[in-house]
Write a protein that holds these residues in place. Structure first.
Motif, mmCIF file in Angstrom:
data_model
loop_
_atom_site.group_PDB
_atom_site.id
_atom_site.type_symbol
_atom_site.label_atom_id
_atom_site.label_comp_id
_atom_site.label_asym_id
_atom_site.label_seq_id
_atom_site.Cartn_x
_atom_site.Cartn_y
_atom_site.Cartn_z
ATOM 1 N N ARG A 1 0.821 -1.205 0.000
ATOM 2 C CA ARG A 1 0.000 0.000 0.000
ATOM 3 C C ARG A 1 0.860 1.263 0.000
ATOM 4 N NH1 ARG A 1 -4.471 -1.744 -2.215
ATOM 5 N NH2 ARG A 1 -5.449 -3.433 -1.038
ATOM 6 N N LEU A 2 0.313 2.302 -0.634
ATOM 7 C CA LEU A 2 0.984 3.594 -0.777
ATOM 8 C C LEU A 2 0.271 4.641 0.067
ATOM 9 C CD1 LEU A 2 3.031 5.442 -2.393
ATOM 10 C CD2 LEU A 2 1.156 5.797 -4.026
ATOM 11 N N ILE A 3 1.058 5.497 0.740
ATOM 12 C CA ILE A 3 0.550 6.678 1.431
ATOM 13 C C ILE A 3 1.165 7.901 0.769
ATOM 14 C CG2 ILE A 3 0.285 7.882 3.626
ATOM 15 C CD1 ILE A 3 -0.947 5.121 3.723
ATOM 16 N N VAL A 4 0.351 8.870 0.371
ATOM 17 C CA VAL A 4 0.845 10.124 -0.182
ATOM 18 C C VAL A 4 0.748 11.197 0.894
ATOM 19 C CG1 VAL A 4 0.627 11.852 -2.003
ATOM 20 C CG2 VAL A 4 0.098 9.463 -2.482
ATOM 21 N N VAL A 5 1.820 11.949 1.077
ATOM 22 C CA VAL A 5 1.877 13.004 2.094
ATOM 23 C C VAL A 5 1.964 14.358 1.401
ATOM 24 C CG1 VAL A 5 3.229 13.996 3.978
ATOM 25 C CG2 VAL A 5 2.939 11.504 3.817
ATOM 26 N N SER A 6 1.065 15.266 1.767
ATOM 27 C CA SER A 6 1.044 16.622 1.232
ATOM 28 C C SER A 6 1.585 17.578 2.293
ATOM 29 C CB SER A 6 -0.391 17.011 0.845
ATOM 30 O OG SER A 6 -0.466 18.353 0.413
ATOM 31 N N HIS A 7 2.700 18.242 1.976
ATOM 32 C CA HIS A 7 3.358 19.111 2.950
ATOM 33 C C HIS A 7 2.618 20.442 3.100
ATOM 34 C CE1 HIS A 7 4.948 21.745 -0.200
ATOM 35 N NE2 HIS A 7 5.422 20.679 -0.843
ATOM 36 N N GLY A 8 2.962 21.192 4.143
ATOM 37 C CA GLY A 8 2.386 22.501 4.374
ATOM 38 C C GLY A 8 3.030 23.570 3.510
ATOM 39 N N SER A 9 2.562 24.816 3.667
ATOM 40 C CA SER A 9 3.095 25.914 2.865
ATOM 41 C C SER A 9 4.592 26.080 3.108
ATOM 42 C CB SER A 9 2.382 27.212 3.222
ATOM 43 O OG SER A 9 1.078 27.223 2.694
ATOM 44 N N GLY A 10 5.350 26.188 2.021
ATOM 45 C CA GLY A 10 6.792 26.322 2.125
ATOM 46 C C GLY A 10 7.478 25.089 2.650
ATOM 47 N N GLY A 11 6.793 23.955 2.624
ATOM 48 C CA GLY A 11 7.278 22.758 3.287
ATOM 49 C C GLY A 11 8.223 21.917 2.454
ATOM 50 N N ALA A 12 8.791 20.906 3.119
ATOM 51 C CA ALA A 12 9.753 19.984 2.522
ATOM 52 C C ALA A 12 9.420 18.564 2.983
ATOM 53 C CB ALA A 12 11.178 20.355 2.956
ATOM 54 N N PRO A 13 9.918 17.553 2.270
ATOM 55 C CA PRO A 13 9.662 16.176 2.706
ATOM 56 C C PRO A 13 10.277 15.847 4.060
ATOM 57 C CG PRO A 13 10.511 16.236 0.454
ATOM 58 C CD PRO A 13 10.690 17.603 1.016
ATOM 59 N N PRO B 1 5.895 -2.723 -9.125
ATOM 60 C CA PRO B 1 5.628 -4.140 -8.847
ATOM 61 C C PRO B 1 5.309 -4.430 -7.383
ATOM 62 C CG PRO B 1 7.638 -3.861 -10.152
ATOM 63 C CD PRO B 1 7.275 -2.518 -9.638
ATOM 64 N N LEU B 2 5.599 -3.487 -6.505
ATOM 65 C CA LEU B 2 5.419 -3.716 -5.068
ATOM 66 C C LEU B 2 4.111 -3.156 -4.541
ATOM 67 C CD1 LEU B 2 9.025 -2.709 -3.909
ATOM 68 C CD2 LEU B 2 8.178 -4.991 -4.507
ATOM 69 N N LEU B 3 3.301 -2.535 -5.418
ATOM 70 C CA LEU B 3 2.135 -1.792 -4.948
ATOM 71 C C LEU B 3 0.858 -2.228 -5.651
ATOM 72 C CD1 LEU B 3 3.664 1.803 -4.862
ATOM 73 C CD2 LEU B 3 2.859 0.499 -2.873
ATOM 74 N N GLN B 4 -0.237 -2.127 -4.893
ATOM 75 C CA GLN B 4 -1.583 -2.165 -5.453
ATOM 76 C C GLN B 4 -2.156 -0.758 -5.252
ATOM 77 O OE1 GLN B 4 -2.495 -5.582 -2.752
ATOM 78 N NE2 GLN B 4 -3.622 -6.323 -4.542
ATOM 79 N N LEU B 5 -2.551 -0.125 -6.330
ATOM 80 C CA LEU B 5 -2.950 1.281 -6.252
ATOM 81 C C LEU B 5 -4.463 1.472 -6.223
ATOM 82 C CD1 LEU B 5 -0.299 2.877 -8.634
ATOM 83 C CD2 LEU B 5 -0.258 2.694 -6.130
ATOM 84 N N ASP B 6 -5.195 0.429 -5.832
ATOM 85 C CA ASP B 6 -6.646 0.559 -5.748
ATOM 86 C C ASP B 6 -7.098 1.130 -4.400
ATOM 87 O OD1 ASP B 6 -5.648 -1.838 -4.619
ATOM 88 O OD2 ASP B 6 -7.652 -2.719 -4.616
ATOM 89 N N LYS B 7 -6.235 1.037 -3.379
ATOM 90 C CA LYS B 7 -6.568 1.573 -2.052
ATOM 91 C C LYS B 7 -5.337 2.305 -1.516
ATOM 92 C CE LYS B 7 -8.871 -0.913 0.912
ATOM 93 N NZ LYS B 7 -9.264 -2.038 1.797
ATOM 94 N N ILE B 8 -5.374 3.631 -1.606
ATOM 95 C CA ILE B 8 -4.240 4.472 -1.245
ATOM 96 C C ILE B 8 -4.616 5.339 -0.058
ATOM 97 C CG2 ILE B 8 -2.807 6.414 -2.066
ATOM 98 C CD1 ILE B 8 -3.134 5.155 -4.889
#
Length: 344
Positions: free
Chosen positions: A72-84, A144-151
């Motif tokens: 499973r994949l998690i996408v993270v959205s940073h704040g204003s002016g942010g960095a990973p 190959p390591l992910l299923q992108l139907d449930k993120i």
């Protein structure tokens, strides 16, 4: 059946043992459609070593070989002016649970280019999240390591605004203007960002007049903004900006929605933002954690060192906030929320 059960249990234990011993890999892949890069954290068989990124030292396997996690994949959205890098501790907790974590760089609202934060960025961000998913899905190492139907999707501050949009929320630039017209003084930093602040002096009236002049000129469009990505199946919004949302659109979130709040937040004052969302969506959403002594920067982990001036006032921890004790538990609860809603 008994032998099958023990075989299955042994397989799960072996997988968990392998992940526990895995390093956190770090890679950067190209964004799509002219987007900035996407930073990816993942379980890796590589050897972790100290790697400097900006002001941060991270213990990661840079470009290490990925290994299979939970798919499973998690996408993270940073704040204003942010960095990973300010979400590396959360990423590590997620990676240790088997997730791959992708962090897009939001256009003109990141640590390299902060020229256009606010409603213009908020309009673009949800589609940037969707394209980041596409970018990871096209990468030969990770696909190959992910299923992108449930993120899963996590966002903090302006990223929390992105999260609420993806949860089914509708907002408009005109609603942002209306909020600032009504509550400029009590939610001043939301409306003006880091440009200036109120000091209690006679110049405050000029600051408020100038702020409203700009806001009224720029944010007239009342067209509702919304974005749906059916692949996203669980969302967490941390200290989200939300004063410009139609709360009726968040009363029944499109997917399971978790909230993290910080009651000493002076950047996004809770009564206009996170508390309003909770009032609208409970019991159809979940309060993952409330931090009574936490400020706006409570969820940044690691916290950028040496912050001074207005940004230091906004992001440094208030007195009495026990970061070392509280943040690991918040990260564990966030990871548990995603595991509950994304894993079989």
């Amino acid at each position: 059946m008994r032998r099958l059960f023990f075989f299955f249990a042994a397989t799960v234990l072996a997988l968990l043992s392998g992940l526990a011993q895995a390093a956190m890999g770090l890679a950067e892949i190209a964004g799509l459609a002219g987007d900035g890069p996407v930073t990816v954290f993942y379980p890796s068989s590589g050897e972790a070593q100290p790697v400097r990124r900006g002001r941060f030292m991270l213990d990661v396997a840079a470009q290490g070989a990925p290994i299979r996690g939970n798919g499973r994949l998690i996408v993270v959205s940073h704040g204003s002016g942010g960095a990973p890098w300010v979400h590396a501790d959360l990423a590590r907790t997620l990676v240790e649970a088997g997730f791959i974590v992708a962090m897009p760089e939001h256009r003109a609202d990141n640590y390299k280019d902060d020229s256009n934060p606010g409603p213009d960025s908020w309009t673009m961000r949800p589609a940037e999240v969707s394209r980041a998913i596409d970018a990871v899905g096209r990468d030969a190492r990770f696909a190959p390591l992910l299923q992108l139907d449930k993120i899963g999707m996590y966002g903090m501050s302006a990223g929390g605004h992105t999260a609420l949009s993806l949860a089914g929320g509708r907002w408009s630039p005109a609603a942002f203007r209306q909020h600032c017209e009504a509550d400029l003084e009590s939610d001043f930093q939301t409306c003006v960002g880091l440009i200036t602040r109120l000091t209690g002096s006679g110049l405050d009236s000029i600051r408020k007049w100038a702020a409203l002049l700009v806001i009224r000129h720029r944010f007239k469009d009342s067209t509702p903004r919304e974005h749906n990505d059916p692949r996203i199946a669980a969302i967490v919004a941390g200290v989200p900006g939300s004063a410009d949302f139609d709360m009726a659109s968040l009363a029944t979130p499109r997917v399971p929605l978790g909230l993290i709040t910080a009651q000493q937040d002076r950047w996004l004052v809770p009564r206009y933002h996170s508390d309003r969302v909770l009032s609208a969506c409970l019991p159809r959403c979940e309060l993952i954690a409330d931090l009574p002594t936490g400020g706006h920067g409570a969820l940044l982990s690691p916290l950028p060192p040496g912050l001074t001036g207005l940004i230091g006032d906004m992001l440094n921890d208030p007195p009495g906030f026990d970061r070392a004790a509280l943040l690991p538990e918040v990260n564990r609860k966030t990871t548990a929320f995603f595991s509950t809603h994304l894993l079989p």
